[in-house]
Design an enzyme around this catalytic site. Structure first.
Site, PDB file in Angstrom:
ATOM      1  N   GLU A 216       5.650  -1.093   0.626  1.00  0.00           N
ATOM      2  CA  GLU A 216       5.454  -0.987   2.076  1.00  0.00           C
ATOM      3  C   GLU A 216       6.470  -0.056   2.718  1.00  0.00           C
ATOM      4  O   GLU A 216       6.123   0.778   3.571  1.00  0.00           O
ATOM      5  CB  GLU A 216       5.514  -2.377   2.724  1.00  0.00           C
ATOM      6  CG  GLU A 216       4.431  -3.333   2.277  1.00  0.00           C
ATOM      7  CD  GLU A 216       3.019  -2.769   2.401  1.00  0.00           C
ATOM      8  OE1 GLU A 216       2.793  -1.889   3.256  1.00  0.00           O
ATOM      9  OE2 GLU A 216       2.151  -3.196   1.626  1.00  0.00           O
TER      10      GLU A 216
ATOM     11  N   HIS B 229      -6.907   2.712  -2.095  1.00  0.00           N
ATOM     12  CA  HIS B 229      -6.205   1.900  -3.084  1.00  0.00           C
ATOM     13  C   HIS B 229      -6.763   2.107  -4.489  1.00  0.00           C
ATOM     14  O   HIS B 229      -6.114   1.783  -5.477  1.00  0.00           O
ATOM     15  CB  HIS B 229      -6.287   0.417  -2.713  1.00  0.00           C
ATOM     16  CG  HIS B 229      -5.634   0.096  -1.404  1.00  0.00           C
ATOM     17  ND1 HIS B 229      -6.312   0.185  -0.208  1.00  0.00           N
ATOM     18  CD2 HIS B 229      -4.370  -0.292  -1.109  1.00  0.00           C
ATOM     19  CE1 HIS B 229      -5.497  -0.145   0.780  1.00  0.00           C
ATOM     20  NE2 HIS B 229      -4.316  -0.435   0.265  1.00  0.00           N
TER      21      HIS B 229
END
Length: 523
Positions: A338, A425
């Site tokens: 992140e 992703h």
């Protein structure tokens, strides 16, 4: 205990930096015979760790000369440059990243990087080579509510356009900041992407760990003053704001169980600390944005929220508690992942859609994995599995695999003409596979007790150059050669140039970077 941060007590042997330099001027003196030519090259091409003040000064200096630079690199009179970042290498090369405007309008996809060597010679890496001269339209459609006028140059012929940001909530409860770009003349949608990028205490995943905390009066709080002032907040099931800063009376945080609210905070704060240390020690970077300032973390987002995300708008990481609120998404590699979305936003700013979006996600996987190895934590040993601790599928399997991405059932092992149509992703698999091959090589092997068997598109054999060289190459490519619209072909070019800078264009490193790309069908 004094009011200074406990982080000073944290013991870490930082890996030796290649260069020690002042923030303003750099002088390198190499004793004859003290280092090999290869080591000297790597040291010279390594970015200096500028202080926040030195970086701001460098950006201001670049901006003061921006008009002259625009003319020198052949931009039109209507075009202007806005300096966004400056990277200084130890050998005197300066890489200045610019956004571009046309007649006062932001040019989306027009970002570029000017590379100037110590001798004054200059090269430019552009997001697009198209001439920024949108055709005049007889009439433009009214702008959508709240939209801004821009020039769209990321694909095809540059045109006048509108960019609108539509906010809301995604299906899984993640906040949504969807950017939609439409042709100002026809109203046709040109591009759309999602700006929310998902992806001493006792932690749930990393065991007993040291924490940077601050004593305020008689109470400790989770503020790590030694790492830019990173703070960890408890949203307590909320989905907006920051919630409350974690505090504690005795500076002993969490108990390793999800039922203790502090435990998730320990994992999040520890992940932020190790990521900060990795950036500084290994990449020579002073925080996510390179300005010495920390982001902040929010834990306990929503109810049984099975995700984590980075948001540029708050410059923060946010973590849900997982299914049943018992598996917070705060493992070390997820935290590194992140924070690295923030790193990408501060450097290449890769668009979060199509191939550039896959590269954005892969960058976070690459650095999240590298952070996990860097931590050298026996409770969470380094591996090439993404999210293996959080059990997001509920069956004990990782979220993603770097050695053979298709093992997750959706990700791409190799590039194809349709890979950009995949969710970011899943299209990230191509770059993840490249990084694994470049680090470890192809074929079967066991690393830290985990068995891998990495195939290649053409049946070739790839010899790894080691993870450290691999992530240094990726970082240099990201920070100095990639732009917002970089594709997989562009990433190949960028990493080869970064490799040439660091290790030369005739050595094993350059050959294996080319071989690893070929092995994932990027030629």
């Amino acid at each position: 205990m004094s009011s200074s941060t406990v982080s000073r007590n944290r013991t870490r042997v930082l890996r030796a930096a290649a260069v020690v330099a002042s923030a303003a001027m750099v002088a390198i003196s190499v004793q004859s015979g003290s280092a090999s030519a290869a080591a000297e090259r790597e040291a010279g091409a390594t970015a200096l760790n500028l202080s926040g003040a030195a970086r701001a000064q460098a950006i201001a200096g670049a901006q003061s000369q921006a008009d002259g630079t625009a003319r020198a690199i052949g931009l039109a009179d209507e075009e202007r440059l806005v300096a966004r970042d400056v990277v200084k290498d130890a050998d005197g090369t300066v890489h200045t990243r610019y956004e571009r405007t046309y007649a006062g309008l932001p040019v989306l996809g027009g970002d570029l990087v000017v590379h100037q060597k110590k001798d004054g010679s200059r090269k430019t890496t552009k997001g697009t080579e198209a001439r920024i001269a949108p055709p005049a339209a007889r009439s433009l459609k009214a702008a959508p509510a709240g939209a801004r006028a821009v020039v769209w140059a990321a694909t095809g012929t540059p045109v006048f356009a509108y960019e609108a940001v539509v906010t809301g909530t995604q299906a899984d409860g993640t906040p949504s900041e969807r950017h939609v770009v439409t042709d100002a003349a026809t109203g046709a949608e040109l591009w759309a992407y999602e700006a929310i990028e998902t992806g001493a205490g006792t932690s749930q995943y990393s065991g007993s760990v040291p924490l940077g905390t601050t004593l305020s009066g008689s109470t400790y709080n989770l503020t790590d003053a030694g790492r830019g002032g990173h703070k960890t907040y408890d949203l307590n099931g909320g989905t907006t704001g920051t919630g409350s800063l974690f505090t504690d009376a005795d500076d002993k945080w969490g108990d390793g169980l999800a039922t203790n609210r502090q435990t998730a905070a320990v994992d999040a704060a520890y992940g932020a600390a190790v990521t900060w240390d990795f950036y500084k020690a290994e990449l020579g970077r002073n925080g996510i944005a390179g300005d010495g300032k920390a982001a902040y973390s929010r834990v306990h987002y929503g109810n049984a929220y099975v995700n984590a995300f980075w948001s540029d708008s708050c410059f923060c990481m946010t973590y849900g508690d997982g299914a049943g609120n018992v598996k917070p998404l705060t493992s070390l590699d997820v935290a590194g992942h992140e924070m690295s979305h923030g790193l990408t936003a501060a450097t290449a700013k890769l668009n979060y859609s199509r191939e550039s979006g896959g590269l954005n996600e892969a960058t976070s996987d690459i650095f999240g994995t590298s952070v996990e190895f860097f931590a050298n934590n026996s409770s969470d040993t380094g591996d090439y599995l993404i999210g293996e601790k959080i059990d997001i599928r509920g069956n004990g399997t990782p979220l993603r695999y770097m050695d053979k991405p298709s093992k997750d059932g959706a990700s791409a092992d190799y590039w194809s003409k349709t890979v950009g149509r995949l969710d970011v992703h899943n299209s990230s698999g191509v770059a993840n596979h490249f990084f694994y091959l470049l680090s470890e090589g192809s074929g079967a092997k066991t690393i830290n007790g985990v068995a891998y068997d990495s195939p290649t598109y053409d049946g070739s054999t790839v010899t790894g150059i080691g993870r450290t060289k691999a992530y240094k190459i990726w970082y240099k490519a990201l920070s100095t050669y990639m732009t917002s619209t970089t594709t997989y072909a562009g990433a190949r070019t960028a990493t080869l140039q970064a490799t040439a800078d660091l290790y030369g264009s005739t050595g094993a490193e350059y050959q294996q970077v080319a071989a690893a790309w070929k092995a994932v069908n990027v030629n």
